[in-house]
Write a protein that holds these residues in place. Sequence first.
Motif, PDB file in Angstrom:
ATOM      1  N   PRO A 460       0.821  -1.217   0.000  1.00 38.97           N
ATOM      2  CA  PRO A 460       0.000   0.000   0.000  1.00 38.97           C
ATOM      3  C   PRO A 460       0.853   1.266   0.000  1.00 38.97           C
ATOM      4  CG  PRO A 460       0.077  -0.941   2.198  1.00 38.97           C
ATOM      5  CD  PRO A 460       0.791  -1.916   1.297  1.00 38.97           C
ATOM      6  N   SER A 461       0.356   2.297  -0.648  1.00 39.22           N
ATOM      7  CA  SER A 461       1.099   3.563  -0.675  1.00 39.22           C
ATOM      8  C   SER A 461       0.153   4.744  -0.788  1.00 39.22           C
ATOM      9  CB  SER A 461       2.084   3.582  -1.842  1.00 39.22           C
ATOM     10  OG  SER A 461       1.412   3.660  -3.090  1.00 39.22           O
ATOM     11  N   THR A 462       0.659   5.892  -0.358  1.00 43.75           N
ATOM     12  CA  THR A 462      -0.002   7.185  -0.529  1.00 43.75           C
ATOM     13  C   THR A 462       0.930   8.066  -1.342  1.00 43.75           C
ATOM     14  OG1 THR A 462      -1.211   7.050   1.564  1.00 43.75           O
ATOM     15  CG2 THR A 462      -0.832   9.255   0.679  1.00 43.75           C
ATOM     16  N   THR A 463       0.379   8.820  -2.258  1.00 38.40           N
ATOM     17  CA  THR A 463       1.176   9.752  -3.053  1.00 38.40           C
ATOM     18  C   THR A 463       0.764  11.176  -2.722  1.00 38.40           C
ATOM     19  OG1 THR A 463       1.420   8.178  -4.872  1.00 38.40           O
ATOM     20  CG2 THR A 463       1.813  10.496  -5.374  1.00 38.40           C
ATOM     21  N   LEU A 464       1.759  11.997  -2.370  1.00 38.62           N
ATOM     22  CA  LEU A 464       1.536  13.405  -2.060  1.00 38.62           C
ATOM     23  C   LEU A 464       2.174  14.247  -3.155  1.00 38.62           C
ATOM     24  CD1 LEU A 464       2.436  13.281   1.736  1.00 38.62           C
ATOM     25  CD2 LEU A 464       0.156  13.574   0.795  1.00 38.62           C
ATOM     26  N   LEU A 465       1.328  14.977  -3.896  1.00 40.78           N
ATOM     27  CA  LEU A 465       1.804  15.866  -4.936  1.00 40.78           C
ATOM     28  C   LEU A 465       1.804  17.300  -4.419  1.00 40.78           C
ATOM     29  CD1 LEU A 465      -0.155  14.553  -8.071  1.00 40.78           C
ATOM     30  CD2 LEU A 465       2.184  13.976  -7.395  1.00 40.78           C
ATOM     31  N   LEU A 466       2.975  17.933  -4.386  1.00 40.85           N
ATOM     32  CA  LEU A 466       3.053  19.353  -4.064  1.00 40.85           C
ATOM     33  C   LEU A 466       2.940  20.129  -5.366  1.00 40.85           C
ATOM     34  CD1 LEU A 466       6.180  19.377  -1.702  1.00 40.85           C
ATOM     35  CD2 LEU A 466       3.842  18.704  -1.158  1.00 40.85           C
ATOM     36  N   ASP A 467       2.236  21.247  -5.335  1.00 41.69           N
ATOM     37  CA  ASP A 467       2.177  22.072  -6.537  1.00 41.69           C
ATOM     38  C   ASP A 467       3.592  22.439  -6.955  1.00 41.69           C
ATOM     39  OD1 ASP A 467       0.926  23.610  -8.575  1.00 41.69           O
ATOM     40  OD2 ASP A 467       1.370  25.409  -7.416  1.00 41.69           O
ATOM     41  N   SER A 468       4.394  22.891  -6.016  1.00 39.09           N
ATOM     42  CA  SER A 468       5.835  23.099  -6.182  1.00 39.09           C
ATOM     43  C   SER A 468       6.433  23.149  -4.788  1.00 39.09           C
ATOM     44  CB  SER A 468       6.138  24.382  -6.964  1.00 39.09           C
ATOM     45  OG  SER A 468       5.613  25.512  -6.286  1.00 39.09           O
TER      46      SER A 468
END
Length: 541
Positions: A460-468
């Motif tokens: 299992p994983s979580t992905t965190l996308l930062l705008d920048s």
Amino acid sequence: MDKCRLWQALQTLAQNNQTLTKLFADDDERGQKFSASACDIYMDFSKQAIDDKIFAKLIELANVYELSAKIHALLMGEKVNDTEHRPALHTALRSPKDTPLMVDGMDVNVQVHDSLARADDMVRRIRTGVWRGFAGHAITDVVNIGVGGSDLGPLMATTALSEWADTSIRVHFVSNMDGTQLDGLLKILSPQTTLFIISSKSFGTIDTLSNAKTALGWLLSACDNQDAILRRHFIGISTRPDKMSQWGIHKNNQLLLWDWVGGRFSMWSAIGLAIAIKIGMANFYELLTGANDMDKHFATADFTQNLPVLLGLIGVWNSTFLGINAHTVLPYDGRLSHFPSYLTQLEMESNGKSVNRAGEQVDYATCPILWGDIGSNAQHAFYQLLHQGTQRVSCDFITPIRRYDDRQTAYAHLSYQHELSLSNCLAQSQVLAFGNHALPASYQHDDEFAKFKQYRGNQPSTTLLLDSLTPKTLGSLIALYEHKVYVMSVLWQINPFDQWGVEIGKVMANRVYDALIGDDVSGFDSSTCTLLTKIKAKTAK
């Protein structure tokens, strides 16, 4: 449903848990459904082993444990650190000016901003060359001497925000007790232009003070005017002005902390002085603003869209109910190289407990073992275990969406490299989740080595996308994980703000040191006695 019945219901759901491949096959909208966003951070947790029923039960679990009231208690300065009888007010360190918060009859906000103003003045004088060394030269190098939270936070943030540095002043970090880091630095630095920051909440940590003593000796070898050396080359940050003064730190060079600031939560305070020197006070305030934005989100957002709550609930689900006792943090951005180490302390020192708030031994798993590295490096190190090892590991992938947008054409290849990094990040989470099912048909093997090329998936994983990655988004990201830790502690019913396991090591180290420099090595176990005897025999003059 009471706590016990709800806990049992989640245990039953965990026993019947479906694979990630099956969960995605059964729900085409899963990628959109299990996601949330706030503070320029998009969180995709659809690759976690949950479905609608599990998700609803986890939200119910948060409500049964009165998480809303516990969040309010944290933010309003109640004594949530009950074993030490004090609040944990790291959130107050990033609260805007003129936002009163009364604790024991004192406005904490006033104290915080008075300290920030003093730090601001120091930063200005150092960065503009007004602060001079004993020979009259401007400061060129600043060395932060600390350990634990007094080192990991500032080191991590200074590295992550290196692109925002607008000064030629070099900032260094020293933490190792054995002197290795300091020895390397003193060979290349100039005593005339080096400023030391001694960061220690108690101003009694032997690691920090031993390095500080060595630094003082190095400076005195260049100038025998001790008063000038102490006044011009040392800043102290601590809760103990008496100890700083006793050591020799001039009163005007002292910045104060408070007992309600835990070391691993302290980078927002004067402990962050090294960060501010490197990136400027304006950017340091942006870091605080980003954290404060996440505080507000944590306090007000519905649990179904509340990033820290969701991350905390997932952490409890994986560790306590699914029995996944290892967690890795994988930033696909070299600037976040120290972020996994920072989180290792934040989470394991906070929630690495086996006794609940009532003093009772818990009968369930709490904090998992946490580690990590830059994702592209980790792919060539420990991803083999993630893909084909014998144990389940939960993962957090972290990456900025945009980078190098403002670079000149000559640097266009950097954008290509960022696209490669993004592609690797998304690809790895797919294979970890779905194993061979994620691979195209052309890569399905049917040869004598096929059995060695099986990827089981279901990691299992979580992905965190930062705008920048900016000072503001970094502040939000750090605060997100701070609050995740608190959420997990509420459900585990443990105190995340004490650290008695750290203290016992210090006590024993003092006993062993006395034996090492003395004549009597008795009173220890046979192994320690033998080792002490061996060391003393080899080092005898």
